[in-house]
Design a protein around this motif. Structure first.
Motif, mmCIF file in Angstrom:
data_model
loop_
_atom_site.group_PDB
_atom_site.id
_atom_site.type_symbol
_atom_site.label_atom_id
_atom_site.label_comp_id
_atom_site.label_asym_id
_atom_site.label_seq_id
_atom_site.Cartn_x
_atom_site.Cartn_y
_atom_site.Cartn_z
ATOM 1 N N LEU A 9 25.840 22.053 33.998
ATOM 2 C CA LEU A 9 26.663 21.178 33.176
ATOM 3 C C LEU A 9 27.557 20.315 34.054
ATOM 4 O O LEU A 9 27.837 20.660 35.194
ATOM 5 N N SER A 10 28.017 19.222 33.489
ATOM 6 C CA SER A 10 28.960 18.327 34.161
ATOM 7 C C SER A 10 29.819 17.689 33.078
ATOM 8 O O SER A 10 29.465 17.719 31.894
ATOM 9 N N PRO A 11 30.939 17.096 33.456
ATOM 10 C CA PRO A 11 31.731 16.399 32.443
ATOM 11 C C PRO A 11 30.938 15.325 31.704
ATOM 12 O O PRO A 11 31.105 15.137 30.498
ATOM 13 N N GLY A 12 30.063 14.619 32.422
ATOM 14 C CA GLY A 12 29.260 13.592 31.775
ATOM 15 C C GLY A 12 28.339 14.167 30.717
ATOM 16 O O GLY A 12 28.205 13.610 29.623
ATOM 17 N N ILE A 13 27.685 15.282 31.033
ATOM 18 C CA ILE A 13 26.803 15.919 30.060
ATOM 19 C C ILE A 13 27.606 16.424 28.861
ATOM 20 O O ILE A 13 27.215 16.242 27.706
ATOM 21 N N MET A 14 28.746 17.032 29.114
ATOM 22 C CA MET A 14 29.579 17.523 28.018
ATOM 23 C C MET A 14 30.029 16.356 27.131
ATOM 24 O O MET A 14 30.029 16.454 25.901
ATOM 25 N N PHE A 311 46.975 3.987 21.461
ATOM 26 C CA PHE A 311 45.782 4.128 22.296
ATOM 27 C C PHE A 311 44.977 2.834 22.302
ATOM 28 O O PHE A 311 44.667 2.273 21.248
ATOM 29 N N LYS A 312 44.633 2.371 23.504
ATOM 30 C CA LYS A 312 43.811 1.174 23.632
ATOM 31 C C LYS A 312 42.357 1.479 23.285
ATOM 32 O O LYS A 312 41.908 2.633 23.299
ATOM 33 N N LYS A 313 41.616 0.433 22.999
ATOM 34 C CA LYS A 313 40.176 0.546 22.791
ATOM 35 C C LYS A 313 39.526 0.965 24.112
ATOM 36 O O LYS A 313 39.955 0.533 25.187
ATOM 37 N N THR A 314 38.479 1.788 24.044
ATOM 38 C CA THR A 314 37.883 2.337 25.261
ATOM 39 C C THR A 314 36.426 1.913 25.439
ATOM 40 O O THR A 314 35.695 1.736 24.470
ATOM 41 N N ILE A 315 36.054 1.770 26.714
ATOM 42 C CA ILE A 315 34.647 1.624 27.089
ATOM 43 C C ILE A 315 34.167 2.991 27.548
ATOM 44 O O ILE A 315 34.778 3.620 28.425
ATOM 45 N N VAL A 316 33.079 3.457 26.955
ATOM 46 C CA VAL A 316 32.507 4.758 27.303
ATOM 47 C C VAL A 316 31.118 4.522 27.867
ATOM 48 O O VAL A 316 30.299 3.826 27.266
ATOM 49 N N SER A 317 30.855 5.101 29.022
ATOM 50 C CA SER A 317 29.544 4.982 29.666
ATOM 51 C C SER A 317 29.105 6.356 30.140
ATOM 52 O O SER A 317 29.858 7.028 30.850
ATOM 53 N N GLY A 318 27.900 6.759 29.738
ATOM 54 C CA GLY A 318 27.390 8.048 30.177
ATOM 55 C C GLY A 318 28.266 9.218 29.769
ATOM 56 O O GLY A 318 28.302 10.243 30.451
ATOM 57 N N GLY A 319 28.991 9.101 28.677
ATOM 58 C CA GLY A 319 29.829 10.189 28.200
ATOM 59 C C GLY A 319 31.216 10.227 28.786
ATOM 60 O O GLY A 319 31.984 11.158 28.509
#
Length: 368
Positions: A9-14, A311-319
């Motif tokens: 596991l990794s933070p990205g997978i989680m 909270f600002k709008k977020t860009i999420v990439s790969g989790g």
């Protein structure tokens, strides 16, 4: 319960598992009510933000689709937990309030003393409000506060909004259809004529199960914070439902999630290259007490500058959260601009292209 151990596991997978559970990866949900019901509850203090949050989980949804669901009481916006507005399925609101409202109101006792709100003030406000809206009526907040004032209840400072919140938390009032950028106020039992009833233990167990199914992988502490439920009751509830969940061990903590979401670990979790433009206050970030799994702590201040609670709008990439974005201008000429954390290199070409597709999706959502 099935334990998945030894999985790399990794933070990205989680994070990508959470995106999948929340309908942000994969096929999403077919309708607005289905998305909201599946999500259990979605933070909604910023109305425009939650409209986009819901639409991101329903392919092709436009702003009018989500507004229409509110206007038809297919979804409802109120204060079910933590004194914070959420959207949720109407049939779920009353039993959730029965679990959460007493503790929430006790927690606000000090503030209510400062505002000189006592039980008789709440009762006087309730009588004035129901006289105004019962029988199929509705009121703007301004009209409701005028009724409070006429009943001898000052609405100065934050006293009016606290009285309104109390009446909603006691299931006497509820926010109803939209009128521009605000919502009209209705009598609860008229706007939501059918409500489920669950006792406290049963209700906490259902709320916990649905939270883990819609937000997992998540921990006991995440749910305790999200629902404002004592940890002792959380553990009792978990014992009742954990056979319907999967436990993952990651960095010394146990995370719970649905079997369907956990099953993705066998064939590879999707979304490694997926870029999403999420609104501020989205459940992907705010639905957990520990946000460091998807947001590197060194960048937290860029999401909530100065800890101001916005909270600002977020860009999420790969989790993972990799930046913020903002809309500049209005109408058809408005631009959607990214602000990645990596100010030197910016977004990679593929990520930039994906973000532009998200920006186009957002403009379609707005009807531009």
């Amino acid at each position: 319960m099935t334990d998945v151990r030894g999985t790399r596991l990794s933070p990205g997978i989680m994070g990508r598992l959470r995106l999948t559970a929340q309908g942000l990866l994969g096929s999403g949900f077919e309708t607005v009510p289905e998305a909201v019901r599946a999500m259990t509850a979605m933070q909604a203090q910023d109305l425009q933000a939650v409209l986009w949050a819901v639409a991101q989980r329903v392919p092709g949804a436009r702003v009018d689709d989500v507004r229409g669901a509110l206007d038809r009481a297919e979804i409802v916006r109120s204060w079910p937990m933590r004194g914070t507005l959420h959207v949720l399925a109407p049939e779920d609101l009353k039993w959730m309030l029965a679990i959460t409202s007493d503790r929430l109101i006790r927690g606000m006792a000090g503030r209510h003393r400062e505002l000189e709100i006592e039980a008789r003030d709440v009762e006087a406000s309730r009588e004035a409000a129901l006289e105004l809206v019962q029988g199929g009526g509705s009121a703007t907040r301004q009209q409701l506060f005028a009724a409070f004032e006429a009943a001898g209840q000052s609405t100065a400072g934050q006293r009016g909004i606290h009285l309104l919140g109390m009446l909603c938390q006691r299931a006497w009032l509820v926010l109803g259809p939209l009128a521009g950028s605000q919502q009209l106020i209705k009598a609860f039992d008229e706007w939501i004529p059918k409500s489920r009833e669950l006792d406290r233990a049963e209700g906490i167990a259902e709320l916990l199960l649905r939270y883990m199914l819609s937000h997992g992988p998540a921990t006991e502490r995440d749910f305790a914070w999200w629902s404002n439920t004592p940890v002792t009751e959380v553990r009792t509830a978990l014992a009742l439902v954990k056979d319907q969940l999967v436990g993952l061990e990651f960095e010394g903590a146990t995370y719970w999630l649905s079997p369907a979401t956990a099953g993705l670990l066998e064939d590879g979790v999707p979304g490694q290259r997926t870029v999403l433009a999420l609104p501020g206050f989205d459940e992907f970030l705010l639905g957990y007490t520990d946000r460091s799994l998807v947001l590197p702590p060194e960048h937290a201040d860029k999401i909530v500058p100065g800890g101001n609670g916005v909270f600002k709008k977020t860009i999420v990439s790969g989790g993972q959260v990799i930046g913020t974005w903002a809309r500049a201008g209005t109408g058809r000429t408005s631009a959607v601009a990214p602000d990645p954390f990596d100010a030197v290199n910016g977004l990679r070409p593929a990520a930039q292209k994906s973000f532009e597709l998200q920006a186009a999706k957002y403009r379609r959502f707005l009807g531009a």
